[in-house]
Design an enzyme around this catalytic site. Structure first.
Site, PDB file in Angstrom:
ATOM      1  N   HIS A 116     -46.365   2.654  -5.709  1.00  0.00           N
ATOM      2  CA  HIS A 116     -47.012   3.968  -5.688  1.00  0.00           C
ATOM      3  C   HIS A 116     -45.985   5.082  -5.544  1.00  0.00           C
ATOM      4  CE1 HIS A 116     -51.012   1.972  -4.251  1.00  0.00           C
ATOM      5  NE2 HIS A 116     -50.755   1.763  -5.522  1.00  0.00           N
ATOM      6  N   SER A 164     -55.596  -2.483   3.391  1.00  0.00           N
ATOM      7  CA  SER A 164     -57.055  -2.611   3.438  1.00  0.00           C
ATOM      8  C   SER A 164     -57.592  -3.279   2.176  1.00  0.00           C
ATOM      9  CB  SER A 164     -57.689  -1.209   3.582  1.00  0.00           C
ATOM     10  OG  SER A 164     -57.292  -0.414   2.458  1.00  0.00           O
ATOM     11  N   ASP A 208     -42.996   5.421   2.136  1.00  0.00           N
ATOM     12  CA  ASP A 208     -41.901   5.663   3.085  1.00  0.00           C
ATOM     13  C   ASP A 208     -40.730   4.730   2.746  1.00  0.00           C
ATOM     14  OD1 ASP A 208     -43.952   3.763   5.289  1.00  0.00           O
ATOM     15  OD2 ASP A 208     -42.009   3.064   4.556  1.00  0.00           O
TER      16      ASP A 208
HETATM   17  N1  APR Z   1     -50.658  -4.103  12.022  1.00  0.00           N
HETATM   18  C1  APR Z   1     -51.261  -4.655  10.929  1.00  0.00           C
HETATM   19  N2  APR Z   1     -52.193  -4.011  10.186  1.00  0.00           N
HETATM   20  C2  APR Z   1     -52.533  -2.759  10.566  1.00  0.00           C
HETATM   21  C3  APR Z   1     -51.954  -2.120  11.692  1.00  0.00           C
HETATM   22  C4  APR Z   1     -50.982  -2.847  12.424  1.00  0.00           C
HETATM   23  N3  APR Z   1     -50.384  -2.324  13.492  1.00  0.00           N
HETATM   24  N4  APR Z   1     -52.505  -0.871  11.804  1.00  0.00           N
HETATM   25  C5  APR Z   1     -53.387  -0.751  10.791  1.00  0.00           C
HETATM   26  N5  APR Z   1     -53.407  -1.883  10.056  1.00  0.00           N
HETATM   27  C6  APR Z   1     -54.200  -2.165   8.850  1.00  0.00           C
HETATM   28  C7  APR Z   1     -55.603  -1.589   8.854  1.00  0.00           C
HETATM   29  O1  APR Z   1     -56.513  -2.506   9.468  1.00  0.00           O
HETATM   30  C8  APR Z   1     -55.865  -1.443   7.339  1.00  0.00           C
HETATM   31  O2  APR Z   1     -56.408  -2.645   6.816  1.00  0.00           O
HETATM   32  O3  APR Z   1     -53.531  -1.520   7.771  1.00  0.00           O
HETATM   33  C9  APR Z   1     -54.473  -1.226   6.750  1.00  0.00           C
HETATM   34  C10 APR Z   1     -54.235   0.204   6.267  1.00  0.00           C
HETATM   35  O4  APR Z   1     -55.160   0.454   5.235  1.00  0.00           O
HETATM   36  P1  APR Z   1     -55.058   1.826   4.410  1.00  0.00           P
HETATM   37  O5  APR Z   1     -54.947   2.964   5.346  1.00  0.00           O
HETATM   38  O6  APR Z   1     -56.177   1.785   3.397  1.00  0.00           O
HETATM   39  O7  APR Z   1     -53.653   1.740   3.643  1.00  0.00           O
HETATM   40  P2  APR Z   1     -53.297   0.933   2.347  1.00  0.00           P
HETATM   41  O8  APR Z   1     -54.049  -0.359   2.270  1.00  0.00           O
HETATM   42  O9  APR Z   1     -51.827   0.869   2.275  1.00  0.00           O
HETATM   43  O10 APR Z   1     -53.815   1.921   1.178  1.00  0.00           O
HETATM   44  C11 APR Z   1     -53.507   1.526  -0.151  1.00  0.00           C
HETATM   45  O11 APR Z   1     -54.402   3.617  -0.952  1.00  0.00           O
HETATM   46  O12 APR Z   1     -54.650   5.870  -0.764  1.00  0.00           O
HETATM   47  C12 APR Z   1     -53.964   4.894  -1.417  1.00  0.00           C
HETATM   48  O13 APR Z   1     -51.852   5.144  -2.356  1.00  0.00           O
HETATM   49  C13 APR Z   1     -52.496   4.987  -1.134  1.00  0.00           C
HETATM   50  O14 APR Z   1     -50.905   3.183  -1.017  1.00  0.00           O
HETATM   51  C14 APR Z   1     -52.156   3.648  -0.512  1.00  0.00           C
HETATM   52  C15 APR Z   1     -53.287   2.762  -0.980  1.00  0.00           C
END
Ligand code: APR
Length: 250
Positions: A112, A178, A97
């Site tokens: 990404h 994550s 985004d």
């Molecule tokens: N504040 C802080 N952390 C948060 C909040 C919040 N309000 N809401 C969710 N989280 C945390 C969750 O606990 C989790 O650890 O954000 C994290 C989101 O994890 P994912 O959904 O796995 O996203 P991300 O880590 O960005 O994924 C990495 O995976 O699928 C690929 O390319 C995609 O860029 C992405 C990559």
């Protein structure tokens, strides 16, 4: 705590969690994107080969969702840090985004890729407009439109620039990720080798929590503004101490 004055670089790795409070879906939660869609179908070169129309519709729908969202206090705080910090700040985001940019951040690397930037699947040329659906064949080679997004199995972007920045990092902050995807999840190990200050902001423990020294467990919209205020205050305090004469007087 690392001496701010000698800090050469503050690096912030952001993940989907920083945009969650803006209403943008994360990937790995019970309502996450990868719960409702198959990664194989949506985010792999094979899936695009199999059904490009499905992939284009998915990313156009995500573009619409991001256009309807607003940056939140966490994005705005990082933009403030970049503006006011005496130490260079770089945001390395896994997000596709544009909420960092809309919050005013200028130094942002999308490792990404990004929504809203259609490219030709054949020759990689940029295509006009923001949307994928309805794109005519590529004028250069006749190829079809694909998102400028890194599919699983593809090489993330800006890795050299990120490696260069990591060689100078002294404050490393992970926000809302994550730590499930490499190489982003390994950056904190390089920061540790540099003896950098390592802070994780998340609402829960992650697989990279133990690689950090400080944990700010709470929503990004609360924790990030607080952390930015602290870092800027530390820099001002250091200024004051350094400005003071040998006996601490100005
Ligand atoms: N504040 C802080 N952390 C948060 C909040 C919040 N309000 N809401 C969710 N989280 C945390 C969750 O606990 C989790 O650890 O954000 C994290 C989101 O994890 P994912 O959904 O796995 O996203 P991300 O880590 O960005 O994924 C990495 O995976 O699928 C690929 O390319 C995609 O860029 C992405 C990559």
């Amino acid at each position: 705590m690392a001496n701010i004055r000698n800090s050469k670089m503050i690096i912030i790795l952001t993940g989907a969690g920083i945009s969650a409070e803006s209403g943008v879906k994360t990937y790995r939660s019970d309502t996450g994107l990868w719960e409702q869609h198959s990664i194989e179908d949506i985010a792999t070169p094979e899936g695009f080969e199999r059904d490009p129309g499905k992939v284009r519709a998915f990313y156009d729908a995500r573009l619409d969702a991001v256009r309807a969202a607003e940056p939140n206090a966490a994005h705005l705080a990082l933009s403030r840090l970049e503006r006011e910090s005496q130490v260079p700040v770089l945001v390395v985001t896994q997000n596709v985004d544009d909420l960092h940019e809309r919050a005013g951040s200028r130094r942002v690397l999308h490792m990404h890729g990004r929504l809203g930037a259609p490219v030709c699947a054949g020759c990689g040329a940029g295509l006009p407009g923001e949307r994928l659906e309805g794109q005519p064949p590529c004028p250069a080679c006749g190829g079809q439109a694909r998102p400028d997004i890194t599919f699983f199995g593809e090489q993330p972007k800006h890795l050299e620039e990120i490696a260069e920045a990591l060689s100078q990092v002294t404050i490393y902050i992970s926000i809302g990720t994550s730590g499930e995807v490499f190489p982003a999840a390994r950056f904190v190990r390089r920061a540790r080798k540099r003896k950098a200050r390592r802070i994780e902001v998340n609402i829960r423990r992650t697989r990279i929590t133990n690689d950090h020294r400080e944990l700010r467990h709470g929503p990004a919209s609360i924790e990030v503004p607080t952390l930015v205020r602290e870092i800027l205050a530390e820099q001002l305090e250091l200024d004051r101490q350094e400005g003071a004469g040998p006996d601490g007087q100005n």
